[in-house]
Motif scaffolding. Structure first.
Motif, PDB file in Angstrom:
ATOM      1  N   SER A   8      19.041  -7.196  10.219  1.00  0.00           N
ATOM      2  CA  SER A   8      20.485  -7.001  10.318  1.00  0.00           C
ATOM      3  C   SER A   8      21.169  -8.327  10.051  1.00  0.00           C
ATOM      4  O   SER A   8      20.867  -9.334  10.718  1.00  0.00           O
ATOM      5  CB  SER A   8      20.855  -6.488  11.713  1.00  0.00           C
ATOM      6  OG  SER A   8      22.263  -6.321  11.828  1.00  0.00           O
ATOM      7  N   LYS A   9      22.024  -8.333   9.046  1.00  0.00           N
ATOM      8  CA  LYS A   9      22.757  -9.549   8.667  1.00  0.00           C
ATOM      9  C   LYS A   9      21.789 -10.706   8.390  1.00  0.00           C
ATOM     10  O   LYS A   9      22.045 -11.854   8.751  1.00  0.00           O
ATOM     11  CB  LYS A   9      23.766  -9.932   9.750  1.00  0.00           C
ATOM     12  CG  LYS A   9      24.815  -8.859   9.998  1.00  0.00           C
ATOM     13  CD  LYS A   9      25.772  -9.245  11.111  1.00  0.00           C
ATOM     14  CE  LYS A   9      26.778  -8.136  11.381  1.00  0.00           C
ATOM     15  NZ  LYS A   9      27.702  -8.472  12.491  1.00  0.00           N
ATOM     16  N   ASP A  24      19.240  -4.824  20.227  1.00  0.00           N
ATOM     17  CA  ASP A  24      18.322  -5.942  20.056  1.00  0.00           C
ATOM     18  C   ASP A  24      18.107  -6.667  21.386  1.00  0.00           C
ATOM     19  O   ASP A  24      18.618  -6.256  22.437  1.00  0.00           O
ATOM     20  CB  ASP A  24      18.803  -6.890  18.951  1.00  0.00           C
ATOM     21  CG  ASP A  24      20.118  -7.586  19.279  1.00  0.00           C
ATOM     22  OD1 ASP A  24      20.460  -7.722  20.477  1.00  0.00           O
ATOM     23  OD2 ASP A  24      20.817  -8.017  18.337  1.00  0.00           O
ATOM     24  N   GLU A  28      22.874  -6.567  21.640  1.00  0.00           N
ATOM     25  CA  GLU A  28      23.814  -6.197  20.584  1.00  0.00           C
ATOM     26  C   GLU A  28      23.385  -4.886  19.945  1.00  0.00           C
ATOM     27  O   GLU A  28      22.202  -4.674  19.661  1.00  0.00           O
ATOM     28  CB  GLU A  28      23.878  -7.300  19.526  1.00  0.00           C
ATOM     29  CG  GLU A  28      24.887  -7.022  18.422  1.00  0.00           C
ATOM     30  CD  GLU A  28      24.971  -8.145  17.410  1.00  0.00           C
ATOM     31  OE1 GLU A  28      25.591  -7.937  16.355  1.00  0.00           O
ATOM     32  OE2 GLU A  28      24.395  -9.223  17.672  1.00  0.00           O
ATOM     33  N   HIS A  30      23.209  -2.001  16.965  1.00  0.00           N
ATOM     34  CA  HIS A  30      23.166  -1.905  15.502  1.00  0.00           C
ATOM     35  C   HIS A  30      23.032  -0.437  15.130  1.00  0.00           C
ATOM     36  O   HIS A  30      22.181   0.277  15.687  1.00  0.00           O
ATOM     37  CB  HIS A  30      21.974  -2.679  14.944  1.00  0.00           C
ATOM     38  CG  HIS A  30      21.925  -4.113  15.372  1.00  0.00           C
ATOM     39  ND1 HIS A  30      22.395  -5.137  14.589  1.00  0.00           N
ATOM     40  CD2 HIS A  30      21.459  -4.683  16.523  1.00  0.00           C
ATOM     41  CE1 HIS A  30      22.223  -6.286  15.226  1.00  0.00           C
ATOM     42  NE2 HIS A  30      21.657  -6.030  16.402  1.00  0.00           N
ATOM     43  N   HIS A  31      23.835   0.015  14.191  1.00  0.00           N
ATOM     44  CA  HIS A  31      23.739   1.405  13.758  1.00  0.00           C
ATOM     45  C   HIS A  31      22.499   1.577  12.879  1.00  0.00           C
ATOM     46  O   HIS A  31      22.278   0.762  11.957  1.00  0.00           O
ATOM     47  CB  HIS A  31      24.987   1.812  12.976  1.00  0.00           C
ATOM     48  CG  HIS A  31      25.131   3.296  12.839  1.00  0.00           C
ATOM     49  ND1 HIS A  31      24.378   4.031  11.938  1.00  0.00           N
ATOM     50  CD2 HIS A  31      25.907   4.193  13.506  1.00  0.00           C
ATOM     51  CE1 HIS A  31      24.702   5.306  12.042  1.00  0.00           C
ATOM     52  NE2 HIS A  31      25.628   5.430  12.995  1.00  0.00           N
ATOM     53  N   GLU A  34      22.755   1.160   9.157  1.00  0.00           N
ATOM     54  CA  GLU A  34      23.271  -0.112   8.633  1.00  0.00           C
ATOM     55  C   GLU A  34      22.253  -1.239   8.708  1.00  0.00           C
ATOM     56  O   GLU A  34      22.594  -2.402   8.483  1.00  0.00           O
ATOM     57  CB  GLU A  34      24.549  -0.500   9.399  1.00  0.00           C
ATOM     58  CG  GLU A  34      25.677   0.511   9.224  1.00  0.00           C
ATOM     59  CD  GLU A  34      26.893   0.195  10.070  1.00  0.00           C
ATOM     60  OE1 GLU A  34      26.816  -0.756  10.887  1.00  0.00           O
ATOM     61  OE2 GLU A  34      27.903   0.902   9.930  1.00  0.00           O
ATOM     62  N   VAL A  35      21.005  -0.912   9.014  1.00  0.00           N
ATOM     63  CA  VAL A  35      19.958  -1.925   9.083  1.00  0.00           C
ATOM     64  C   VAL A  35      18.926  -1.654   7.996  1.00  0.00           C
ATOM     65  O   VAL A  35      18.881  -0.576   7.397  1.00  0.00           O
ATOM     66  CB  VAL A  35      19.269  -1.936  10.465  1.00  0.00           C
ATOM     67  CG1 VAL A  35      20.305  -2.160  11.562  1.00  0.00           C
ATOM     68  CG2 VAL A  35      18.486  -0.649  10.706  1.00  0.00           C
TER      69      VAL A  35
END
Length: 264
Positions: A8-9, A24, A28, A30-31, A34-35
């Motif tokens: 992610s990012k 995580d 945080e 994360h969808h 989107e990963v």
């Protein structure tokens, strides 16, 4: 708990599924859409069983094995959830195989069946892809049929063993382009997970993180470039992978044995 590894990012993270989101180590969210999914575990080795479902052997008129029939699945074949499977140039008969995958939780050597499940860390879903052109009595174990890069999708989660109270009684389904192609339960295994662990650990150390693919039931079928495969196992989620052609400049690997009627 459903554990996952993902990007992610630009960061490689580990987390768990909670309320439909991946949390995580820092909490945080994360969808999942989107990963970039990673393999749920990085195994030292992957072993697989051939013909471990009686109905799978019977549908092709093959004898049931008298002991676990093992082969290697190369680590270079492994592919995460949503990764792209490559259909080799020259292949004619490529099939999916939905399988329950066992993840070892700790090292096992000379383990008895009665104690074997204590060594299991968890489970995930596997798709043991195969080009049947290259599966025959001449070429066993079927490394050429099952060892292609991308032919071992695993995931999406590492589901801890406490969430799967009876791995020998879970539903399995496989879809291709949304069409149900394969449906069974793990009750059809010839050799149970404890029996396999006892058999293997008698001569080989199974290490933490190693993976064992436990075989597929009847109902496998042809897949083609452009297809999307979705393997589902009760309690483990769904493993989804699209298929694309190998690059045109790749030299076709042609079988010298003709059509294959034998399967693993």
């Amino acid at each position: 708990m459903k554990l996952a590894r993902f990007l992610s990012k630009g960061r490689l993270l580990q987390g768990h599924l909670q309320d439909g989101l991946l949390l995580d180590h820092a909490g945080e969210a994360h969808h999942p859409e989107e990963v970039v999914w990673q393999l749920p575990v990085q195994p030292g080795k992957v072993l697989a069983l051939a013909l471990n479902f009686a109905e799978h052997a019977e549908e092709f008129g093959l004898k049931k094995p008298t002991e676990p029939a093992l082969f290697w699945k190369p680590n270079t074949s492994l592919l995460p959830h949503k990764g792209t499977v490559i259909y080799p140039q020259g292949a004619r008969f490529m099939h999916f195989e939905c399988e329950l995958a066992v993840i070892m939780g700790r090292n096992a050597r000379r383990v008895k069946a009665k104690d074997a499940l204590d060594y299991v860390g968890g489970y995930t879903i596997a798709n043991d892809l195969v080009v049947r052109d290259y599966v025959s009595n001449t070429f066993r174990p079927p490394i050429r049929g099952k060892g292609w890069d991308t032919f071992g999708p695993l995931g999406p989660f590492y589901v801890t063993a406490d969430e799967v109270p009876d791995p020998h009684n879970v539903k399995m389904r496989a879809y291709v382009n949304g069409e149900l192609r394969q449906e069974a339960t793990t009750r059809g295994m010839i050799f149970s997970i404890p029996e396999v662990i006892e058999f293997v650990s008698r001569f080989m150390t199974l290490e933490a993180g190693d993976v064992i693919l436990t075989g597929t039931p009847k109902g496998i079928s042809q897949v083609y470039p452009g297809d999307v495969m979705r393997m589902e196992i009760e309690g483990l989620g769904a493993l989804e992978n699209p298929i694309e052609w190998e690059t045109p400049e790749a030299e076709p690997v042609l079988s010298e044995e003709g059509d294959r009627s034998l399967v693993l």
